[in-house]
Motif scaffolding. Structure first.
Motif, PDB file in Angstrom:
ATOM      1  N   GLY A 119      16.126  -0.269  -3.756  1.00 37.25           N
ATOM      2  CA  GLY A 119      16.004   1.299  -4.227  1.00 37.25           C
ATOM      3  C   GLY A 119      14.620   1.771  -4.614  1.00 37.25           C
ATOM      4  N   SER A 120      13.796   1.099  -5.166  1.00 38.71           N
ATOM      5  CA  SER A 120      12.340   1.585  -5.353  1.00 38.71           C
ATOM      6  C   SER A 120      11.679   1.423  -3.802  1.00 38.71           C
TER       7      SER A 120
ATOM      8  N   PHE B  65       7.686  -5.208   7.500  1.00 36.61           N
ATOM      9  CA  PHE B  65       7.716  -6.904   7.531  1.00 36.61           C
ATOM     10  C   PHE B  65       7.662  -7.250   6.178  1.00 36.61           C
ATOM     11  N   ARG B  66       6.717  -7.034   5.331  1.00 34.24           N
ATOM     12  CA  ARG B  66       6.561  -7.638   4.326  1.00 34.24           C
ATOM     13  C   ARG B  66       7.608  -7.763   3.343  1.00 34.24           C
ATOM     14  N   PHE B  67       8.442  -6.258   3.276  1.00 36.72           N
ATOM     15  CA  PHE B  67       9.207  -6.301   2.342  1.00 36.72           C
ATOM     16  C   PHE B  67      10.543  -6.914   2.835  1.00 36.72           C
TER      17      PHE B  67
ATOM     18  N   ALA C 194       9.798   4.432   1.292  1.00 37.24           N
ATOM     19  CA  ALA C 194      10.127   4.365   2.720  1.00 37.24           C
ATOM     20  C   ALA C 194      10.675   5.643   3.066  1.00 37.24           C
ATOM     21  N   ARG C 195      11.353   6.321   2.573  1.00 37.53           N
ATOM     22  CA  ARG C 195      12.019   7.754   2.699  1.00 37.53           C
ATOM     23  C   ARG C 195      11.097   8.911   3.059  1.00 37.53           C
TER      24      ARG C 195
ATOM     25  N   LEU D 234      18.987  -1.954   4.032  1.00 37.83           N
ATOM     26  CA  LEU D 234      20.386  -1.749   3.025  1.00 37.83           C
ATOM     27  C   LEU D 234      21.334  -2.711   3.688  1.00 37.83           C
ATOM     28  N   SER D 235      21.421  -2.790   4.908  1.00 35.24           N
ATOM     29  CA  SER D 235      22.554  -3.850   5.401  1.00 35.24           C
ATOM     30  C   SER D 235      22.103  -5.141   5.079  1.00 35.24           C
TER      31      SER D 235
END
Length: 341
Positions: free
Chosen positions: A313-314, A285-287, A319-320, A332-333
């Protein structure tokens, strides 16, 4: 215990100071003070080296500001030339302590970090049913300069290096404002990250070697111990509290929990279960809120699409490491639509 001598020529060498300037400038080259230093780096490094060798070097005033994420944090930013000195000192001392640190200390170390800590905890959680998670209350403001300096002196026998370390400690805060005189290291210094690991190194070894806690790991002031029963871990918690008191530290009253590993552990930005991992809910949510702000700044012309992609990207890289495919696709969208690409 081996003590290291003749370190001052390494700290003050031309090559070390130049490399320290490069390291301190990473990601900050376009800031006015950094660009000004790099624009005349040979002159600046020569002057800085002369001040260090003649013992006339004096740190400048800190710039203080608050960042507000999960909780407000006061950051103290040293002038750039002082950050060069911090890196120069750490480039010499860190390799010495790296051989001393336990394997399972993960903050601010080469080939360690948050993702390695998360992997290690998950491995441990498959081998023990209960976890004790503790946080040291007000860790950075509580570090005792005298204790820290003695820890450094136990390993370093170089007078000039110890004098510089003491100078950095003594000038890192304003008496009566940030912390009492003789206590505290500022968030934001390269030396503070290193000092934070040094200060708890004896505690790490005590956990591993005296208490024989095989499933123990630490990330800055957040440490975890896993065991076979809640009763066993309660005894570890009480012993840890007594041990930390010898360093002038206390466990956070609300952050010393014992619980089954199946409940999941909030650690280094993730909620970690034995066989899967989630991103902390507030992190996503914050990002996304931050990304909306970046999109508004992009439309005003205050940031470029390249800067947005770099920041996204960072975050994606963090997250990945959790089960976040749907969330990453949504972010990303949002970033692609907002930047017009």
């Amino acid at each position: 215990m081996k003590r290291f001598r003749d370190l001052w020529p390494q700290v003050t060498s031309w090559e070390n100071l130049l490399n320290a300037a490069e390291m301190a400038a990473r990601g900050k080259r376009f800031r006015p003070d950094v660009a000004a230093f790099l624009g005349r780096r040979e002159e600046e490094v020569t002057r800085l080296r002369h001040e260090l060798l003649t013992e006339t070097y004096r740190p400048g005033e800190y710039r203080r500001f608050v960042i507000r994420e999960a909780k407000p944090r006061l950051i103290s930013a040293a002038p750039f030339r002082d950050r060069v000195v911090h890196h120069a000192l750490c480039r010499v001392l860190e390799p010495i302590w790296e051989r001393r640190f336990i394997f399972d200390s993960y903050a601010c170390r080469s080939d360690k970090g948050m993702h390695a800590a998360a992997d290690r905890y998950q491995e441990f959680s498959r081998r023990a049913p209960y976890v004790l998670q503790c946080d040291v209350a007000r860790y950075f403001p509580s570090v005792d300069h005298t204790i820290l300096w003695e820890q450094l002196r136990d390993v370093v026998a170089d007078r000039e290096v110890l004098r510089l370390a003491a100078l950095i400690l003594a000038t890192s805060g304003d008496e009566g404002s940030l912390w009492p005189s003789g206590r505290g290291i500022p968030l934001g210094n390269q030396t503070s990250q290193f000092f934070a690991n040094v200060y708890l190194d004896s505690f790490d070894h005590w956990m591993k070697e005296t208490l024989k806690r095989r499933f123990y790991l630490r990330y800055v002031d957040d440490f975890i111990v896993l065991g076979d029963s809640a009763r066993e871990l309660a005894e570890v918690r009480d012993a840890a509290s007594e041990r930390l008191a010898t360093l002038g530290l206390k466990l956070h009253a609300r952050k010393r929990r014992i619980f089954p590993v199946r409940e999941g552990c909030d650690f280094v930005g993730y909620r970690i279960f034995p066989h899967h991992r989630l991103l902390r809910r507030h992190s996503g949510f914050r990002f996304r809120r931050r990304l909306k702000g970046m999109m508004k700044a992009f439309r005003r012309g205050d940031v470029s699409a390249l800067e947005i992609r770099s920041r996204v990207g960072s975050w994606i890289g963090h997250a990945r490491h959790a089960d976040t495919w749907g969330l990453r696709r949504a972010v990303l969208s949002q970033a692609t639509e907002g930047s017009g690409d």
